[in-house]
Write a protein that holds these residues in place. Structure first.
Motif, PDB file in Angstrom:
ATOM      1  N   ILE A 119     131.657 -35.743  59.912  1.00 12.38           N
ATOM      2  CA  ILE A 119     130.470 -35.696  60.768  1.00 12.38           C
ATOM      3  C   ILE A 119     130.704 -34.765  61.954  1.00 12.38           C
ATOM      4  O   ILE A 119     129.838 -33.975  62.320  1.00 12.38           O
ATOM      5  CB  ILE A 119     130.065 -37.107  61.225  1.00 12.38           C
ATOM      6  N   SER A 120     131.898 -34.817  62.549  1.00 15.91           N
ATOM      7  CA  SER A 120     132.158 -33.950  63.705  1.00 15.91           C
ATOM      8  C   SER A 120     132.215 -32.481  63.303  1.00 15.91           C
ATOM      9  O   SER A 120     131.873 -31.606  64.089  1.00 15.91           O
ATOM     10  CB  SER A 120     133.444 -34.370  64.413  1.00 15.91           C
ATOM     11  N   ASN A 121     132.616 -32.185  62.066  1.00 15.82           N
ATOM     12  CA  ASN A 121     132.678 -30.798  61.583  1.00 15.82           C
ATOM     13  C   ASN A 121     131.364 -30.327  60.961  1.00 15.82           C
ATOM     14  O   ASN A 121     131.216 -29.148  60.665  1.00 15.82           O
ATOM     15  CB  ASN A 121     133.777 -30.640  60.522  1.00 15.82           C
ATOM     16  N   GLY A 122     130.443 -31.253  60.697  1.00 15.66           N
ATOM     17  CA  GLY A 122     129.206 -30.887  60.014  1.00 15.66           C
ATOM     18  C   GLY A 122     129.402 -30.732  58.512  1.00 15.66           C
ATOM     19  O   GLY A 122     128.568 -30.158  57.826  1.00 15.66           O
ATOM     20  N   THR A 123     130.519 -31.234  57.989  1.00 18.69           N
ATOM     21  CA  THR A 123     130.803 -31.153  56.558  1.00 18.69           C
ATOM     22  C   THR A 123     129.820 -32.031  55.779  1.00 18.69           C
ATOM     23  O   THR A 123     129.372 -33.045  56.265  1.00 18.69           O
ATOM     24  CB  THR A 123     132.250 -31.628  56.290  1.00 18.69           C
ATOM     25  N   LEU A 174     126.028 -35.127  64.074  1.00 21.65           N
ATOM     26  CA  LEU A 174     125.446 -35.931  65.150  1.00 21.65           C
ATOM     27  C   LEU A 174     124.759 -35.025  66.154  1.00 21.65           C
ATOM     28  O   LEU A 174     125.284 -33.968  66.516  1.00 21.65           O
ATOM     29  CB  LEU A 174     126.525 -36.749  65.862  1.00 21.65           C
ATOM     30  N   LYS A 175     123.585 -35.452  66.598  1.00 22.47           N
ATOM     31  CA  LYS A 175     122.823 -34.693  67.573  1.00 22.47           C
ATOM     32  C   LYS A 175     122.529 -35.611  68.757  1.00 22.47           C
ATOM     33  O   LYS A 175     122.002 -36.709  68.574  1.00 22.47           O
ATOM     34  CB  LYS A 175     121.520 -34.207  66.941  1.00 22.47           C
ATOM     35  N   GLY A 223     120.112 -44.416  80.993  1.00 19.94           N
ATOM     36  CA  GLY A 223     120.411 -43.295  81.860  1.00 19.94           C
ATOM     37  C   GLY A 223     121.870 -42.881  81.936  1.00 19.94           C
ATOM     38  O   GLY A 223     122.191 -41.874  82.543  1.00 19.94           O
ATOM     39  N   ILE A 224     122.787 -43.660  81.319  1.00 18.62           N
ATOM     40  CA  ILE A 224     124.202 -43.314  81.432  1.00 18.62           C
ATOM     41  C   ILE A 224     124.924 -43.185  80.086  1.00 18.62           C
ATOM     42  O   ILE A 224     125.891 -42.454  79.984  1.00 18.62           O
ATOM     43  CB  ILE A 224     124.958 -44.327  82.322  1.00 18.62           C
ATOM     44  N   PHE A 225     124.472 -43.910  79.071  1.00 20.11           N
ATOM     45  CA  PHE A 225     125.138 -43.869  77.774  1.00 20.11           C
ATOM     46  C   PHE A 225     124.458 -42.831  76.879  1.00 20.11           C
ATOM     47  O   PHE A 225     123.250 -42.872  76.702  1.00 20.11           O
ATOM     48  CB  PHE A 225     125.085 -45.237  77.083  1.00 20.11           C
ATOM     49  N   PRO A 226     125.225 -41.917  76.321  1.00 17.92           N
ATOM     50  CA  PRO A 226     124.601 -40.903  75.456  1.00 17.92           C
ATOM     51  C   PRO A 226     124.039 -41.549  74.184  1.00 17.92           C
ATOM     52  O   PRO A 226     124.611 -42.479  73.639  1.00 17.92           O
ATOM     53  CB  PRO A 226     125.737 -39.941  75.127  1.00 17.92           C
ATOM     54  N   LYS A 227     122.878 -41.045  73.770  1.00 13.04           N
ATOM     55  CA  LYS A 227     122.221 -41.527  72.554  1.00 13.04           C
ATOM     56  C   LYS A 227     122.350 -40.432  71.494  1.00 13.04           C
ATOM     57  O   LYS A 227     122.063 -39.267  71.760  1.00 13.04           O
ATOM     58  CB  LYS A 227     120.742 -41.809  72.833  1.00 13.04           C
ATOM     59  N   TYR A 228     122.796 -40.813  70.304  1.00  6.36           N
ATOM     60  CA  TYR A 228     122.996 -39.868  69.217  1.00  6.36           C
ATOM     61  C   TYR A 228     122.185 -40.276  67.994  1.00  6.36           C
ATOM     62  O   TYR A 228     121.919 -41.459  67.781  1.00  6.36           O
ATOM     63  CB  TYR A 228     124.481 -39.800  68.807  1.00  6.36           C
ATOM     64  N   GLU A 229     121.824 -39.283  67.188  1.00  7.23           N
ATOM     65  CA  GLU A 229     121.179 -39.519  65.897  1.00  7.23           C
ATOM     66  C   GLU A 229     121.980 -38.786  64.830  1.00  7.23           C
ATOM     67  O   GLU A 229     122.467 -37.674  65.059  1.00  7.23           O
ATOM     68  CB  GLU A 229     119.748 -38.993  65.888  1.00  7.23           C
ATOM     69  N   LEU A 230     122.096 -39.415  63.670  1.00  4.52           N
ATOM     70  CA  LEU A 230     122.743 -38.774  62.540  1.00  4.52           C
ATOM     71  C   LEU A 230     121.691 -37.917  61.842  1.00  4.52           C
ATOM     72  O   LEU A 230     120.644 -38.406  61.436  1.00  4.52           O
ATOM     73  CB  LEU A 230     123.297 -39.819  61.570  1.00  4.52           C
ATOM     74  N   VAL A 231     121.960 -36.634  61.720  1.00  3.93           N
ATOM     75  CA  VAL A 231     121.013 -35.692  61.135  1.00  3.93           C
ATOM     76  C   VAL A 231     121.531 -35.259  59.769  1.00  3.93           C
ATOM     77  O   VAL A 231     122.710 -34.920  59.623  1.00  3.93           O
ATOM     78  CB  VAL A 231     120.828 -34.459  62.049  1.00  3.93           C
ATOM     79  N   VAL A 232     120.647 -35.284  58.784  1.00  2.00           N
ATOM     80  CA  VAL A 232     120.981 -34.847  57.434  1.00  2.00           C
ATOM     81  C   VAL A 232     120.363 -33.475  57.220  1.00  2.00           C
ATOM     82  O   VAL A 232     119.151 -33.314  57.314  1.00  2.00           O
ATOM     83  CB  VAL A 232     120.447 -35.837  56.376  1.00  2.00           C
ATOM     84  N   LYS A 233     121.212 -32.490  56.957  1.00  2.00           N
ATOM     85  CA  LYS A 233     120.731 -31.130  56.744  1.00  2.00           C
ATOM     86  C   LYS A 233     120.162 -31.008  55.332  1.00  2.00           C
ATOM     87  O   LYS A 233     120.777 -31.425  54.360  1.00  2.00           O
ATOM     88  CB  LYS A 233     121.880 -30.134  56.929  1.00  2.00           C
TER      89      LYS A 233
END
Length: 120
Positions: A15-19, A24-25, A32-42
Motif C-alpha cells: 500500500i505504501s508503494n502503490g503496488t 492511501l490518500k 482537527g488533529i488526526f489524519p484521515k485516510y482512504e484506501l484508493v483502488v486504481k
C-alpha cells in the motif's frame, strides 16, 4: 488456485508503494488533529488474449464480454485491482475449447493470456 496470502507487513509495504493498484490518500483530519485516510483502488485497462479467437470470456462466472469483437483479444476498461478467475469457452471451426487462469490484476499486470485446450 487460491489467492496469495501476505503478511500484515507485506500488505503495508504494498500500500505504501502503490503496488497492485492500491494506495492511501489523505482526505482531511478527524477532530482537527488526526489524519484521515482512504484506501484508493486504481482502475486499469485490461487486455485479455485468447486463442483460438472468438471465445466467450467469463470473469468469476460472469460474462465479461460475449463473442470477441477483436481478432484475438478483449479490452476491459475501468477494471478494479483484485483477484480474478478468467475462463474462456466456446467453439472454433467445429471444435469446443475451454481454458482458465487465475490472476491478481493491478500494478504492473495489465494483460493476461488464457491458454485453451480442445475439449472434444
Amino acid at each position: 488456485m487460491p489467492p496469495i496470502i501476505k503478511t500484515k507487513q507485506a500488505t503495508k509495504q504494498d500500500i505504501s508503494n502503490g503496488t497492485n493498484g492500491l494506495y492511501l490518500k489523505q482526505t482531511g483530519a478527524v477532530f482537527g488533529i488526526f489524519p484521515k485516510y482512504e484506501l484508493v483502488v486504481k482502475l486499469v485497462k485490461l487486455f485479455i488474449f485468447d486463442s483460438p479467437c472468438g471465445l466467450s470470456i467469463y470473469s468469476n462466472d460472469q460474462v465479461v464480454h460475449g463473442q470477441s469483437s477483436f481478432p484475438d483479444y478483449q479490452v476491459l476498461t475501468h477494471t478494479a485491482s483484485g483477484y480474478y478467475v478468467f475462463d474462456a469457452k466456446g467453439t472454433y471451426q467445429g471444435h469446443t475449447y475451454s481454458g482458465e487462469i487465475a490472476r491478481t490484476i493491478g500494478g504492473d499486470t495489465r494483460s493476461i493470456t488464457i491458454v485453451t485446450n480442445q475439449v472434444d
